[in-house]
Design a protein around this motif. Structure first.
Motif, PDB file in Angstrom:
ATOM      1  N   CYS A   1       0.833  -1.197   0.000  1.00  0.00           N
ATOM      2  CA  CYS A   1       0.000   0.000   0.000  1.00  0.00           C
ATOM      3  C   CYS A   1       0.876   1.260   0.000  1.00  0.00           C
ATOM      4  O   CYS A   1       2.075   1.209   0.244  1.00  0.00           O
ATOM      5  CB  CYS A   1      -0.955  -0.009   1.184  1.00  0.00           C
ATOM      6  N   GLN A   2       0.258   2.390  -0.260  1.00  0.00           N
ATOM      7  CA  GLN A   2       0.979   3.654  -0.357  1.00  0.00           C
ATOM      8  C   GLN A   2       1.691   4.012   0.949  1.00  0.00           C
ATOM      9  O   GLN A   2       2.795   4.533   0.935  1.00  0.00           O
ATOM     10  CB  GLN A   2       0.020   4.778  -0.770  1.00  0.00           C
ATOM     11  N   GLU A   3       1.065   3.713   2.092  1.00  0.00           N
ATOM     12  CA  GLU A   3       1.681   4.053   3.372  1.00  0.00           C
ATOM     13  C   GLU A   3       2.984   3.281   3.583  1.00  0.00           C
ATOM     14  O   GLU A   3       3.972   3.837   4.046  1.00  0.00           O
ATOM     15  CB  GLU A   3       0.723   3.782   4.527  1.00  0.00           C
ATOM     16  N   VAL A   4       2.988   1.997   3.227  1.00  0.00           N
ATOM     17  CA  VAL A   4       4.217   1.211   3.350  1.00  0.00           C
ATOM     18  C   VAL A   4       5.275   1.771   2.412  1.00  0.00           C
ATOM     19  O   VAL A   4       6.438   1.927   2.798  1.00  0.00           O
ATOM     20  CB  VAL A   4       3.939  -0.284   3.072  1.00  0.00           C
ATOM     21  N   LYS A   5       4.890   2.099   1.191  1.00  0.00           N
ATOM     22  CA  LYS A   5       5.845   2.680   0.244  1.00  0.00           C
ATOM     23  C   LYS A   5       6.409   3.990   0.789  1.00  0.00           C
ATOM     24  O   LYS A   5       7.595   4.279   0.664  1.00  0.00           O
ATOM     25  CB  LYS A   5       5.178   2.912  -1.109  1.00  0.00           C
ATOM     26  N   ARG A   6       5.552   4.772   1.412  1.00  0.00           N
ATOM     27  CA  ARG A   6       5.979   6.058   1.955  1.00  0.00           C
ATOM     28  C   ARG A   6       6.944   5.870   3.127  1.00  0.00           C
ATOM     29  O   ARG A   6       7.926   6.591   3.260  1.00  0.00           O
ATOM     30  CB  ARG A   6       4.745   6.847   2.411  1.00  0.00           C
ATOM     31  N   LEU A   7       6.682   4.905   3.967  1.00  0.00           N
ATOM     32  CA  LEU A   7       7.491   4.701   5.171  1.00  0.00           C
ATOM     33  C   LEU A   7       8.751   3.872   4.929  1.00  0.00           C
ATOM     34  O   LEU A   7       9.638   3.839   5.785  1.00  0.00           O
ATOM     35  CB  LEU A   7       6.639   4.024   6.253  1.00  0.00           C
ATOM     36  N   ARG A   8       8.835   3.229   3.796  1.00  0.00           N
ATOM     37  CA  ARG A   8       9.950   2.315   3.543  1.00  0.00           C
ATOM     38  C   ARG A   8      11.311   2.976   3.701  1.00  0.00           C
ATOM     39  O   ARG A   8      12.201   2.434   4.359  1.00  0.00           O
ATOM     40  CB  ARG A   8       9.804   1.702   2.154  1.00  0.00           C
ATOM     41  N   SER A   9      11.517   4.139   3.117  1.00  0.00           N
ATOM     42  CA  SER A   9      12.829   4.795   3.229  1.00  0.00           C
ATOM     43  C   SER A   9      13.116   5.208   4.674  1.00  0.00           C
ATOM     44  O   SER A   9      14.259   5.123   5.130  1.00  0.00           O
ATOM     45  CB  SER A   9      12.928   5.981   2.281  1.00  0.00           C
ATOM     46  N   LYS A  10      12.100   5.624   5.404  1.00  0.00           N
ATOM     47  CA  LYS A  10      12.280   5.963   6.822  1.00  0.00           C
ATOM     48  C   LYS A  10      12.722   4.729   7.595  1.00  0.00           C
ATOM     49  O   LYS A  10      13.660   4.794   8.406  1.00  0.00           O
ATOM     50  CB  LYS A  10      10.978   6.515   7.406  1.00  0.00           C
ATOM     51  N   TRP A  11      12.051   3.603   7.350  1.00  0.00           N
ATOM     52  CA  TRP A  11      12.401   2.362   8.051  1.00  0.00           C
ATOM     53  C   TRP A  11      13.818   1.915   7.710  1.00  0.00           C
ATOM     54  O   TRP A  11      14.568   1.480   8.583  1.00  0.00           O
ATOM     55  CB  TRP A  11      11.421   1.253   7.689  1.00  0.00           C
ATOM     56  N   GLU A  12      14.192   2.029   6.434  1.00  0.00           N
ATOM     57  CA  GLU A  12      15.546   1.652   6.046  1.00  0.00           C
ATOM     58  C   GLU A  12      16.579   2.530   6.740  1.00  0.00           C
ATOM     59  O   GLU A  12      17.642   2.062   7.114  1.00  0.00           O
ATOM     60  CB  GLU A  12      15.696   1.699   4.530  1.00  0.00           C
ATOM     61  N   GLY A  13      16.248   3.808   6.938  1.00  0.00           N
ATOM     62  CA  GLY A  13      17.129   4.698   7.685  1.00  0.00           C
ATOM     63  C   GLY A  13      17.295   4.269   9.137  1.00  0.00           C
ATOM     64  O   GLY A  13      18.298   4.587   9.781  1.00  0.00           O
ATOM     65  N   GLN A  14      16.316   3.528   9.637  1.00  0.00           N
ATOM     66  CA  GLN A  14      16.373   3.013  11.006  1.00  0.00           C
ATOM     67  C   GLN A  14      16.939   1.594  11.064  1.00  0.00           C
ATOM     68  O   GLN A  14      16.970   0.986  12.122  1.00  0.00           O
ATOM     69  CB  GLN A  14      14.978   3.037  11.627  1.00  0.00           C
ATOM     70  N   GLY A  15      17.356   1.083   9.894  1.00  0.00           N
ATOM     71  CA  GLY A  15      17.948  -0.254   9.854  1.00  0.00           C
ATOM     72  C   GLY A  15      16.966  -1.383   9.596  1.00  0.00           C
ATOM     73  O   GLY A  15      17.328  -2.551   9.692  1.00  0.00           O
ATOM     74  N   LEU A  16      15.726  -1.054   9.264  1.00  0.00           N
ATOM     75  CA  LEU A  16      14.723  -2.073   8.954  1.00  0.00           C
ATOM     76  C   LEU A  16      14.594  -2.177   7.448  1.00  0.00           C
ATOM     77  O   LEU A  16      14.247  -1.209   6.775  1.00  0.00           O
ATOM     78  CB  LEU A  16      13.370  -1.704   9.566  1.00  0.00           C
ATOM     79  N   TYR A  17      14.902  -3.348   6.918  1.00  0.00           N
ATOM     80  CA  TYR A  17      14.826  -3.571   5.480  1.00  0.00           C
ATOM     81  C   TYR A  17      13.717  -4.568   5.184  1.00  0.00           C
ATOM     82  O   TYR A  17      13.586  -5.584   5.856  1.00  0.00           O
ATOM     83  CB  TYR A  17      16.164  -4.078   4.937  1.00  0.00           C
ATOM     84  N   ILE A  18      12.928  -4.273   4.175  1.00  0.00           N
ATOM     85  CA  ILE A  18      11.807  -5.110   3.788  1.00  0.00           C
ATOM     86  C   ILE A  18      12.187  -5.848   2.507  1.00  0.00           C
ATOM     87  O   ILE A  18      12.648  -5.244   1.542  1.00  0.00           O
ATOM     88  CB  ILE A  18      10.546  -4.258   3.568  1.00  0.00           C
ATOM     89  N   PHE A  19      12.005  -7.167   2.540  1.00  0.00           N
ATOM     90  CA  PHE A  19      12.275  -7.998   1.379  1.00  0.00           C
ATOM     91  C   PHE A  19      10.971  -8.636   0.933  1.00  0.00           C
ATOM     92  O   PHE A  19      10.247  -9.198   1.742  1.00  0.00           O
ATOM     93  CB  PHE A  19      13.294  -9.088   1.724  1.00  0.00           C
ATOM     94  N   PHE A  20      10.695  -8.548  -0.335  1.00  0.00           N
ATOM     95  CA  PHE A  20       9.477  -9.136  -0.875  1.00  0.00           C
ATOM     96  C   PHE A  20       9.792 -10.540  -1.359  1.00  0.00           C
ATOM     97  O   PHE A  20      10.727 -10.752  -2.125  1.00  0.00           O
ATOM     98  CB  PHE A  20       8.922  -8.276  -2.015  1.00  0.00           C
ATOM     99  N   LEU A  21       9.024 -11.505  -0.895  1.00  0.00           N
ATOM    100  CA  LEU A  21       9.177 -12.893  -1.308  1.00  0.00           C
ATOM    101  C   LEU A  21       8.269 -13.171  -2.496  1.00  0.00           C
ATOM    102  O   LEU A  21       7.259 -12.499  -2.680  1.00  0.00           O
ATOM    103  CB  LEU A  21       8.807 -13.831  -0.156  1.00  0.00           C
ATOM    104  N   PRO A  22       8.601 -14.191  -3.273  1.00  0.00           N
ATOM    105  CA  PRO A  22       7.699 -14.577  -4.356  1.00  0.00           C
ATOM    106  C   PRO A  22       6.340 -14.983  -3.785  1.00  0.00           C
ATOM    107  O   PRO A  22       6.226 -15.329  -2.606  1.00  0.00           O
ATOM    108  CB  PRO A  22       8.391 -15.781  -4.990  1.00  0.00           C
ATOM    109  N   LYS A  23       5.315 -14.985  -4.639  1.00  0.00           N
ATOM    110  CA  LYS A  23       3.980 -15.349  -4.170  1.00  0.00           C
ATOM    111  C   LYS A  23       3.979 -16.719  -3.523  1.00  0.00           C
ATOM    112  O   LYS A  23       3.304 -16.945  -2.545  1.00  0.00           O
ATOM    113  CB  LYS A  23       2.984 -15.310  -5.328  1.00  0.00           C
TER     114      LYS A  23
END
Length: 87
Positions: free
Chosen positions: A4-26
């Motif tokens: 969703c848009q909120e996750v996309k918006r927060l992603r760079s903030k989270w990465e700045g805090q050391g949290l990285y999101i990895f998308f797995l295949p379906k």
């Protein structure tokens, strides 16, 4: 993972805090522990058997799960589901 848009918006903030999101295949059976168990049941417990019908197969799977649990000292428990059919 939500895209969703909120996750996309927060992603760079989270990465700045050391949290990285990895998308797995379906469908990623390597990441799903139950898939390895099913593989062992098929190869070790059910291999080479023929079944007359689905009920016979179901009982063989139940027996295989219980046998694998005993050998590996896993706790196994049967759960019965009540299905509701919608019309």
């Amino acid at each position: 993972m939500h895209r969703c848009q909120e996750v996309k918006r927060l992603r760079s903030k989270w990465e700045g805090q050391g949290l990285y999101i990895f998308f797995l295949p379906k469908y990623c059976d390597e990441m799903n522990p139950i898939e390895l168990e099913w593989q062992h049941i098929k190869e070790d417990e059910l291999a080479g058997q023929m079944f007359e019908d689905e009920l016979e197969l179901a009982y063989a799977v139940i027996d295989g799960v219980e046998a694998r649990g005993k050998r590996g000292e896993y706790l196994t428990q049967r759960v019965k589901f009540r299905f509701c059919h919608s019309t």
